[in-house]
Write an enzyme that holds these catalytic residues in place. Structure first.
Site, PDB file in Angstrom:
ATOM      1  N   LYS A 242      30.945 -26.308   4.659  1.00 31.64           N
ATOM      2  CA  LYS A 242      29.935 -25.270   5.267  1.00 31.64           C
ATOM      3  C   LYS A 242      28.830 -25.394   4.558  1.00 31.64           C
ATOM      4  O   LYS A 242      28.459 -25.376   3.238  1.00 31.64           O
ATOM      5  CB  LYS A 242      30.284 -23.853   4.842  1.00 31.64           C
ATOM      6  CG  LYS A 242      29.290 -22.735   5.577  1.00 31.64           C
ATOM      7  CD  LYS A 242      29.303 -21.485   4.933  1.00 31.64           C
ATOM      8  CE  LYS A 242      28.291 -21.339   3.840  1.00 31.64           C
ATOM      9  NZ  LYS A 242      27.098 -21.220   4.484  1.00 31.64           N
TER      10      LYS A 242
ATOM     11  N   GLU B 250      18.234 -16.606 -14.052  1.00 32.21           N
ATOM     12  CA  GLU B 250      17.841 -18.030 -13.424  1.00 32.21           C
ATOM     13  C   GLU B 250      16.641 -17.786 -12.400  1.00 32.21           C
ATOM     14  O   GLU B 250      16.794 -16.972 -11.534  1.00 32.21           O
ATOM     15  CB  GLU B 250      19.092 -18.507 -12.701  1.00 32.21           C
ATOM     16  CG  GLU B 250      18.580 -19.943 -12.159  1.00 32.21           C
ATOM     17  CD  GLU B 250      20.006 -20.610 -11.699  1.00 32.21           C
ATOM     18  OE1 GLU B 250      20.171 -21.960 -11.833  1.00 32.21           O
ATOM     19  OE2 GLU B 250      20.798 -20.000 -11.110  1.00 32.21           O
TER      20      GLU B 250
END
Length: 1162
Positions: free
Chosen positions: A176, A384
């Site tokens: 995917k 992050e």
């Protein structure tokens, strides 16, 4: 460099490009220009299932190839990737903004395929001879179907990192790609097709994580999954794997990587590399050094050089231009995220450079940004950002900076710049990261080293020398004693045979030979001998002791030879006193066995309200329930007759239709007012049509509209018969004295002055013409009438209507997928669904009524394929309707076939005087059932959240599964309860295991029914739900009779309460009234606190229970109990150990020694 004219956007499944099954697409916009690039097909749950199924089908042949045979595909694909470099670069630039001037991904990807094409033979196991008498070894084997979910920042490289090692060792893959950057993955799929990979080996789908990603994570056929992406998604995948099949999961997640710059470092090199690390790919790199710690003595110079580098070396612009090295963020969502972090950074630290989006251009651009003096606990230092944002802080000592660098939950990458080798090694050891770089930084990696994260940055490793290969290989241990014997020249005496090992008997095969000759008996001789003995002694335990007794009786002349006596079987224990109701004529010869076998040997008769005796097969729950209710009875009745119900008449006498029911002179057909009609139809669609598909909902409702509006020509008799049957089901006011519906006031049906029986009468008036029309509507009408009549307790009428419907289907060729040449593909698909609805409904009607099925695949060739919910017809898909999940019908058909196998093996094919069945037959059927449960599509699993409109159909599917398990195991539970004291210990464990399996299935069923009550999806419009309750009550009676434990009494109470809480109409009303009367005969009575209260309490008549249940005679069973119970014959054909393939609830107790003190009847 421009985009190609044609961009592939479809899904790549089983070697072909296909559109999404639901037609959904999502937009890919160029993040630099905000213009639409492509509309990409979004994989649905069904598309993902198809991809997994294709990979599963391809696995056997792909895994059978040698690495040499797989390698040419890799080589050819690598060559095609290199040739497509420019197109791949343009697609990446247009979809996620990577500048074509910095694009090296295609060549790096191709080199991976080349490399892995040559490593297949490096996969080897180990051997050991350290265990005396054995040669032990390990095998490295592929998992099967593995899934890969890749991120959007460097898709081609991650694709190669996951696909290459998985494929070269023999796995097949479903990949995917990210919805942010799917175009290069789809382009690579076109190259996979050109390279000639076999269909199904590589499947590439696009879509969103909450749909296709979730399906892959939960899928029972996916055995390993490799994911690179965010920590949040990684946790979700890990949890999904734990909830499904505990698939192996390898995670490479986010980072907040530190770089430490000491004052002895090569400063210019450190600046250039650390600045490139955070600016490359617009900072969208998981291992980018977003935190830089500089020693105080050089900090000012380092920061100044870093600022110069960002100012002079970074060229922001259109990523499709070659002189650009800094493109936009991938999309709007990522752009907004980075801007949000920039605002946080401004509040907590000092902004040196950047800090915003450029004002001179459109697109999702962010200026390279530098913050200094940011507190260590600031959000921007902890989370992050995934953008070109760096925080530069100053340190003085080694200890200080090491603590700061490790003060994070991430641990993917770290770097240290110093010329002191001792310090470098100290930091290499002390930094908490999966990779530590010395005098270099990301994206630099050791090509021959593994890569992965500490702490929340992931689990597992990818890379060399064998980490990536090991991720996709199972390790199997083989302990081979036989090989050692051959090598050592030893011919050891074997252990006990499998038969003796399973039954616990003392095996004589392995003992030394005696003086007398050794008698060898073949398996066939043994089986034939056992069948003969079981035929003549059906009720005797055949063990060594009883065989000696029989042999002695034969020698003493106490047992006459069948040939001399003319007997065909020996009498059962206690059967000598039995008298037939009618005397047999003198001199009557016994019926020949061959003639008897022409008919179903097991079954009995039941008298209906018309005085006629009707046949009831042994597989129906009617005789089993009668056998349970006969526990403790010493009255000998005719074994072929079942007692009639105590309440009601079956079938009931239908009332004469009211005069107002007759059609008036202006209309040929009567119709209830539209509000009522819509209400009845909605109840039918929600409760009945969800599991029995007859109509395309859109077409059906359109026809209803036309019928009410009179827009169409005169409707056919078959169509109106169908409508009347639907109205009869939806009206649901059977046998009410006042002729009004028992529905609450305010319900539309409560105001209808016509009862269900009136609509049934209207339908019956049309039946002769329906027979003459014999078209598709006729098939529907008769099948729906069958459902309605069964719930009216007209078992025979229901069976006959079902038979007529199936015969019409035969006449139209539905079983052979025949259709007129003028029929459209959509009409052909519709016919298939109707046929398989008849197939499953035939099984239900026949099973509940105890009649043979009218569709028998043993004698009838069925060439009609199962319905397809993937194919499109003229751009349209024939959906099953809002109340039926996709793939429900095909899954139900496969279970129906298993149920037919159980009936044939356990209830039909054995002769009436055989009460044993082979263990291998039962074990194989149990294994097949459990495999069915494991392999059903994830969205049909009971523990997976379902839309409210699907809850009933999913629950019914699982009730059918547990009902099939009970059908298979209930004879052994009954035998265990009635013959417990005489069972040999070697057999008792198996009967108790079978009994536990039966009770476990009943407990699973009651939990489902309780949830259905909470969801308001229980229904009285068909006989299905009520039959489930009745089935469970009988199993819990047996469990309670055997153990006297309160938990089973509680289950009985729960079942009755749920029954009383349902709409009291039709079959449900009969079961609610009849069951307590039958339980009262067994000493179980129910009290209701208030007449309006449906909650009941259980009262136990201790004296009656002691009398009924405390005095079982193990040598006496009524003929009906004899027919409904089974003994096990342990053969040597089954390798299965039931302990291994049945997973049961540990709370289930079936040991009869664990009872109340007050009920110790031993």
């Amino acid at each position: 460099m421009g985009l190609p004219e044609q961009i592939e956007t479809r899904l790549f499944i089983n070697g072909e490009f296909v559109e999404s099954s639901n037609g959904k697409t999502f937009d890919i916009a160029n993040p630099a220009t905000l213009k639409l690039v492509a509309k990409v097909h979004e994989a649905s749950e069904q598309d993902t299932d198809r991809a997994v199924a294709a990979a599963k089908e391809a696995f056997p042949s792909w895994s059978a190839l040698s690495p040499d045979q797989r390698a040419p595909y890799f080589k050819k694909l690598a060559k095609l990737i290199r040739e497509s470099n420019d197109e791949l670069a343009a697609l990446e630039a247009a979809s996620m903004g990577k500048p074509v001037g910095t694009f090296f991904d295609a060549y790096a990807c191709a080199s991976k395929w080349d490399h892995y094409s040559e490593v297949g033979y490096s996969v080897q196991g180990t051997t050991s001879v350290q265990s005396p008498g054995f040669i032990n070894m390990t095998l490295r084997q592929p998992y099967g179907v593995v899934a890969a979910i890749i991120p959007w920042n460097v898709p081609l490289l991650f694709l190669a990192n996951k696909l290459c090692p998985a494929l070269i060792v023999g796995n097949t893959v479903v990949l995917k790609s990210s919805e942010k950057a799917p175009l290069t993955s789809i382009k690579l799929a076109t190259l996979v097709q050109k390279a000639g990979f076999p269909p199904g080996v590589i499947n590439i789908i696009t879509g969103f994580g909450n749909v296709s990603g979730s399906i892959l994570s939960h899928h029972m056929d996916v055995r390993a999954l490799s994911f690179t992406g965010s920590g949040r998604t990684g946790r979700i995948i890990q949890a999904a794997a734990a909830k499904s099949n505990l698939k192996q999961v390898y995670l490479e997640l986010g980072g907040k990587s530190p770089a430490v710059i000491f004052d002895d470092a090569d400063l210019e090199k450190a600046v250039a590399e650390t600045a490139y690390s955070i600016q490359w790919n617009s900072g969208q790199v998981c291992m980018a050094n977003s935190r830089v710690y500089v020693q105080d003595t050089i900090s000012e110079k380092y920061i100044e050089l870093f600022k110069e580098h960002f100012t002079e070396q970074v060229a922001i612009g259109d990523p499709l231009e070659k002189n650009v090295n800094h493109g936009p963020q991938a999309d709007e969502a990522q752009h907004k995220t980075v801007l949000r972090y920039l605002e946080m950074g401004k509040q907590s630290g000092d902004l040196v450079l950047g800090g915003a989006a450029p004002s001179d251009r459109e697109g999702y651009y962010i200026q390279p940004t530098i913050f200094t003096n940011t507190p260590e606990d600031a959000t921007i230092m902890k989370e992050e950002v995934f953008g070109p944002v760096v925080n530069i802080n100053v340190f003085k000592t080694e200890e200080e900076v090491l603590a700061k660098a490790n003060n994070t939950e991430y641990g993917l990458y770290a770097a240290v710049y110093t010329k002191d080798i001792s310090r470098a090694l100290r930091f290499a050891k002390g930094l908490e990261a999966g990779t530590v770089a010395v005098n270099c930084t990301s994206p630099s990696l050791g090509k021959d080293m593994p890569f992965g994260g500490y702490k929340s940055s992931g689990s597992g490793r990818e890379g060399e020398p064998h980490y990536s290969l090991d991720n996709f290989l199972e390790t199997k241990t083989v302990a081979d004693g036989g090989a050692a014997h051959v090598l050592e020249g030893i011919d050891l005496i074997p252990g006990p045979c499998r038969y003796c090992a399973r039954t616990g008997a003392s095996c004589q095969i392995a003992t030394p030979r005696r003086k007398r000759p050794y008698y060898h008996v073949t398996e066939e001789e043994y089986q034939c001998s056992m069948r003969i003995l079981e035929h003549f002694f059906p009720d005797r335990e055949l063990n060594l002791a009883t065989l000696r007794e029989i042999a002695k009786d034969v020698v003493d002349g106490k047992i006459a030879s069948p040939a001399n006596s003319g007997q065909t079987r020996m009498p059962s224990a206690g059967e000598e006193d039995y008298q037939e109701d009618e005397d047999s004529p003198e001199g009557a010869e016994p019926a020949a066995e061959a003639v008897n076998d022409l008919h179903e040997p097991l079954g009995c008769m039941m008298k209906d309200s018309l005085g006629r005796y009707r046949y009831v097969g042994a597989h129906s729950e009617i005789p089993f329930n009668a056998a349970v209710c006969a526990m403790g009875s010493n009255v000998r009745r005719n074994p072929n007759i079942i007692a009639s119900p105590k309440v009601g008449s079956y079938p009931p006498a239908l009332p004469t239709p009211a005069p107002s029911v007759d059609s008036d002179s202006n209309n040929r057909f009567y119709l209830p007012r539209r509000e009522l009609g819509d209400f009845y139809i909605s109840r039918f669609l929600e409760d009945v049509h969800c599991t029995h598909w007859f109509y395309s909902i859109e077409t059906f409702l359109y026809r209803v509209d036309n019928t009410y509006a009179g827009r169409a020509p005169t409707p056919s008799n078959s169509w109106m018969c169908s409508l009347y049957a639907i109205f009869a089901i939806g009206a649901a006011n059977y046998e009410e004295p006042n002729g009004q519906s028992p529905l609450p006031a305010g319900s539309p049906a409560a105001s209808d002055d016509r009862a269900s029986a009136d609509y049934i009468t209207l339908a019956k008036q049309l039946i002769p013409i329906v027979y003459d029309e014999a078209d598709l509507d006729s098939i529907r009408a008769l099948a729906i009438m069958s459902i309605a009549m069964e719930n009216l307790m007209s078992r025979t009428s229901s069976y006959l209507f079902m038979g007529a419907s199936i015969q019409m289907a035969y006449s139209l060729g539905l079983h052979r997928d025949q259709a007129p040449e003028s029929a459209s593909a959509m009409e052909r698909e519709q016919n298939r669904r109707i046929w398989w609805t008849l197939f499953t409904l035939d099984q239900e009607i026949a099973s509940r009524g105890g009649s043979p099925t009218l569709i028998d695949e043993r004698h009838l060739k069925i060439s009609t394929p199962l319905p397809s919910e993937q194919a499109t017809y003229g751009g349209k898909i024939l959906y099953p309707g809002m109340h039926t999940p996709l793939a429900w019908q095909s899954t139900s058909v496969s279970l129906c076939r298993f149920k037919r196998e159980i009936i044939q093996a356990v209830y039909t094919e054995r002769s009436s005087n055989s009460r044993t069945i082979s263990f291998s037959t039962i074990s194989n059927l149990l294994v097949s059932l459990q495999k069915w449960l494991q392999l059903i599509p994830p969205h049909l699993k009971h523990d997976v959240p379902a839309p409210p409109t699907h809850k009933r159909s999913v629950a019914v599917l699982h009730l059918q599964y547990w009902g099939s398990t009970i059908l298979l195991t209930r004879p052994f539970l009954l035998y265990l309860v009635l013959r417990h004291s005489t069972l040999a210990s070697s057999k008792k464990i198996w009967f108790e295991r079978m009994g536990k399996t039966c009770i476990d299935a009943a407990q699973k069923s009651i939990a489902i029914l309780q949830q259905m009550a909470e969801d308001n999806t229980l229904s009285s419009l068909t006989a299905f739900d009520s039959t489930c309750f009745l089935r469970l009550v009988m199993i819990f009676i047996l469990a309670y009779a055997h153990t006297k434990l309160p938990q089973y009494r509680t289950h009985i109470e729960t079942s009755i309460n749920l029954l009383r809480g349902m709409e009291q109409v039709g079959f449900c009303k009969m079961v609610t009234e009849e069951t307590p009367l039958r339980l009262a005969d067994l000493g179980i009575t129910f009290t209701t606190v208030d007449s309006k209260d449906t909650n009941t309490g259980v009262l136990l008549d201790d004296d009656l229970i002691a009398q009924i249940w405390g005095n079982f005679d193990p040598n006496f069973m009524t003929p009906l109990q004899t027919q409904q119970s089974l003994d096990l014959a342990f053969d040597d054909n089954s390798p299965f150990d039931m302990m291994e393939f049945t997973s049961l609830d540990d709370s289930i107790v079936i040991n009869s020694s664990q009872v109340y003190q007050n009920f110790d009847f031993r």
